[in-house]
Design a protein around this motif. Sequence first.
Motif, short mmCIF file in Angstrom:
data_model
loop_
_atom_site.label_atom_id
_atom_site.label_comp_id
_atom_site.label_asym_id
_atom_site.label_seq_id
_atom_site.Cartn_x
_atom_site.Cartn_y
_atom_site.Cartn_z
N GLY A 150 3.00 13.30 8.18
CA GLY A 150 3.65 14.03 7.12
C GLY A 150 4.52 13.23 6.18
O GLY A 150 5.21 13.79 5.35
N PHE A 151 4.49 11.90 6.30
CA PHE A 151 5.32 11.04 5.47
C PHE A 151 4.48 10.31 4.42
O PHE A 151 3.33 9.96 4.66
CB PHE A 151 6.02 9.98 6.33
N ALA A 152 5.09 10.05 3.28
CA ALA A 152 4.55 9.05 2.37
C ALA A 152 4.99 7.68 2.90
O ALA A 152 6.11 7.53 3.39
CB ALA A 152 5.07 9.26 0.96
N GLN A 153 4.11 6.70 2.81
CA GLN A 153 4.38 5.40 3.43
C GLN A 153 4.10 4.27 2.44
O GLN A 153 3.09 4.28 1.74
CB GLN A 153 3.48 5.22 4.66
N LEU A 154 5.02 3.31 2.38
CA LEU A 154 4.81 2.09 1.63
C LEU A 154 4.75 0.94 2.62
O LEU A 154 5.73 0.66 3.32
CB LEU A 154 5.94 1.86 0.63
N TRP A 214 0.85 -1.19 0.00
CA TRP A 214 0.00 0.00 0.00
C TRP A 214 0.89 1.24 0.00
O TRP A 214 1.81 1.34 0.81
CB TRP A 214 -0.88 0.05 1.26
N PHE A 215 0.60 2.16 -0.88
CA PHE A 215 1.29 3.44 -0.91
C PHE A 215 0.31 4.50 -0.41
O PHE A 215 -0.72 4.75 -1.05
CB PHE A 215 1.77 3.77 -2.32
N VAL A 216 0.63 5.11 0.74
CA VAL A 216 -0.30 6.00 1.43
C VAL A 216 0.36 7.35 1.65
O VAL A 216 1.52 7.42 2.07
CB VAL A 216 -0.74 5.40 2.79
N ARG A 217 -0.36 8.44 1.40
CA ARG A 217 0.15 9.78 1.66
C ARG A 217 -1.03 10.72 1.84
O ARG A 217 -2.16 10.42 1.45
CB ARG A 217 1.07 10.29 0.55
N ARG A 218 -0.78 11.87 2.47
CA ARG A 218 -1.83 12.85 2.70
C ARG A 218 -2.43 13.31 1.37
O ARG A 218 -1.72 13.55 0.41
CB ARG A 218 -1.28 14.07 3.44
N HIS A 270 -0.60 6.08 10.73
CA HIS A 270 0.12 7.00 11.61
C HIS A 270 1.24 7.75 10.89
O HIS A 270 1.43 8.95 11.11
CB HIS A 270 0.66 6.26 12.84
N TRP A 271 1.99 7.08 10.02
CA TRP A 271 3.06 7.79 9.33
C TRP A 271 2.53 8.81 8.32
O TRP A 271 3.03 9.94 8.28
CB TRP A 271 4.01 6.79 8.64
N PRO A 323 8.98 13.40 2.42
CA PRO A 323 9.83 12.40 3.06
C PRO A 323 9.03 11.10 3.17
O PRO A 323 7.80 11.14 3.29
CB PRO A 323 10.15 12.99 4.42
N ALA A 324 9.71 9.98 3.12
CA ALA A 324 8.98 8.73 2.97
C ALA A 324 9.54 7.65 3.88
O ALA A 324 10.70 7.69 4.30
CB ALA A 324 9.04 8.26 1.51
N ILE A 325 8.69 6.66 4.15
CA ILE A 325 9.10 5.53 4.98
C ILE A 325 8.54 4.25 4.40
O ILE A 325 7.37 4.19 4.00
CB ILE A 325 8.68 5.74 6.45
N VAL A 326 9.40 3.25 4.29
CA VAL A 326 9.00 1.93 3.83
C VAL A 326 8.87 1.05 5.07
O VAL A 326 9.83 0.89 5.83
CB VAL A 326 10.03 1.34 2.86
N GLU A 327 7.68 0.51 5.29
CA GLU A 327 7.42 -0.26 6.50
C GLU A 327 7.23 -1.74 6.18
O GLU A 327 6.46 -2.11 5.29
CB GLU A 327 6.16 0.27 7.21
N PHE A 328 7.94 -2.57 6.94
CA PHE A 328 7.85 -4.02 6.81
C PHE A 328 7.13 -4.57 8.03
O PHE A 328 7.25 -4.03 9.13
CB PHE A 328 9.24 -4.63 6.66
N VAL A 329 6.39 -5.66 7.85
CA VAL A 329 5.45 -6.10 8.89
C VAL A 329 5.97 -7.33 9.64
O VAL A 329 6.95 -7.97 9.24
CB VAL A 329 4.06 -6.39 8.28
N GLY A 330 5.29 -7.64 10.74
CA GLY A 330 5.71 -8.71 11.63
C GLY A 330 5.44 -10.10 11.09
O GLY A 330 4.71 -10.29 10.11
N TYR A 331 6.00 -11.07 11.77
CA TYR A 331 5.98 -12.48 11.34
C TYR A 331 4.56 -13.01 11.28
O TYR A 331 3.81 -12.96 12.26
CB TYR A 331 6.81 -13.29 12.31
N GLY A 332 4.19 -13.53 10.12
CA GLY A 332 2.89 -14.18 9.97
C GLY A 332 1.77 -13.26 9.53
O GLY A 332 0.71 -13.75 9.18
#
Length: 333
Positions: free
Chosen positions: A109-113, A72-76, A104-105, A84-93
């Motif tokens: 004020g961040f773009a988030q993947l 998912w690519f999310v931004r305001r 939240h990101w 500014p951007a942040i790539v987020e990786f998720v937990g096990y399973g």
Amino acid sequence: MPRFDLPLELLRSYRPEIAEPDDFDAFWSRTVSEARAAASVSRRSRSSAPLDLVDVDDVVFSGFGGDPVRAWFVRRRGVRRPLPAIVEFVGYGRGRGLASERLHWPVAGFAQLIVDTRGQGSQWGTGGDTPDPHGSAPAAPGFLTRGIEDPDDLYYRRVFADAVRAVDAMLEFDEVDPARVAVTGNSQGGAIAIAAAALHDRVAAALPAAPVLCDLPRVVGLTGEGMTAEVVRYLSVHRGSHERVFRALSYIDGANLAKRATAPALFACGHLDTIAPPSGAYAAFNHWGGADRTMVDYPWNEHEGGEGVHWVRQAEWLRALFGMPDRPADDAA
């Protein structure tokens, strides 16, 4: 939960030397090069999620072997300047879940993947959408021991290559400031963030929390909990495979990868964490290749660590690092 790991005064200097294959760098260079060579153009389509304040795109990019990986690519909504951007990786399973779950990101004020983990998404959360089409030799239940006796077949070889390609995809988006792209994640996501920072030279910051897969010779069998218990089960059946298994695991050990990471880093660990023991987190932290690194300790917490309190710390740290104002802008210019 009783204390089981090293005290803080020893953790701060704990820097184990983990056996590292001679071809470690060549292995990862080849892996990343092959993934990029097999890549196709990323695809984006607008999500139908009922959200008014953010724009969400369903992204498909090419990962290991050219395999499609979802994110998912999310931004305001309405922001026209590169963010500014942040790539987020998720937990096990778990998988990337629903587009509306992790906002939240973007609202800070961040773009988030938010990146799916191949083959996962069916143990908790709201699901994933990325299969893993590659098979493996016999393995214990879970993902860690898939292909564990041959580094080329390692499940996390594919996952870490996907992580590099996720950063590549983020850098392609016009809405993103390519000089300010960070990586983050908790638990498995923390391990993937370490790998992404180590293997991609354009990662500008890393925020791994409670990372697993660090200092595996120590943490496998230390508590009997979490994903490393899969290795114990495997070795209990495949007697005599210890040396082959730990040699393969050394290619994905966060302490070895951390040596190659130079971006500023904000780590976190819970000192009662039996899933990601603090000695593992500190092994990666103390081996981190960049001088700008901070560890946030949660002495009375287990794998949940700082939760929402720590996210505030992360957001404040990253906003300061990226030269953002003290609070998100009210305008969309």
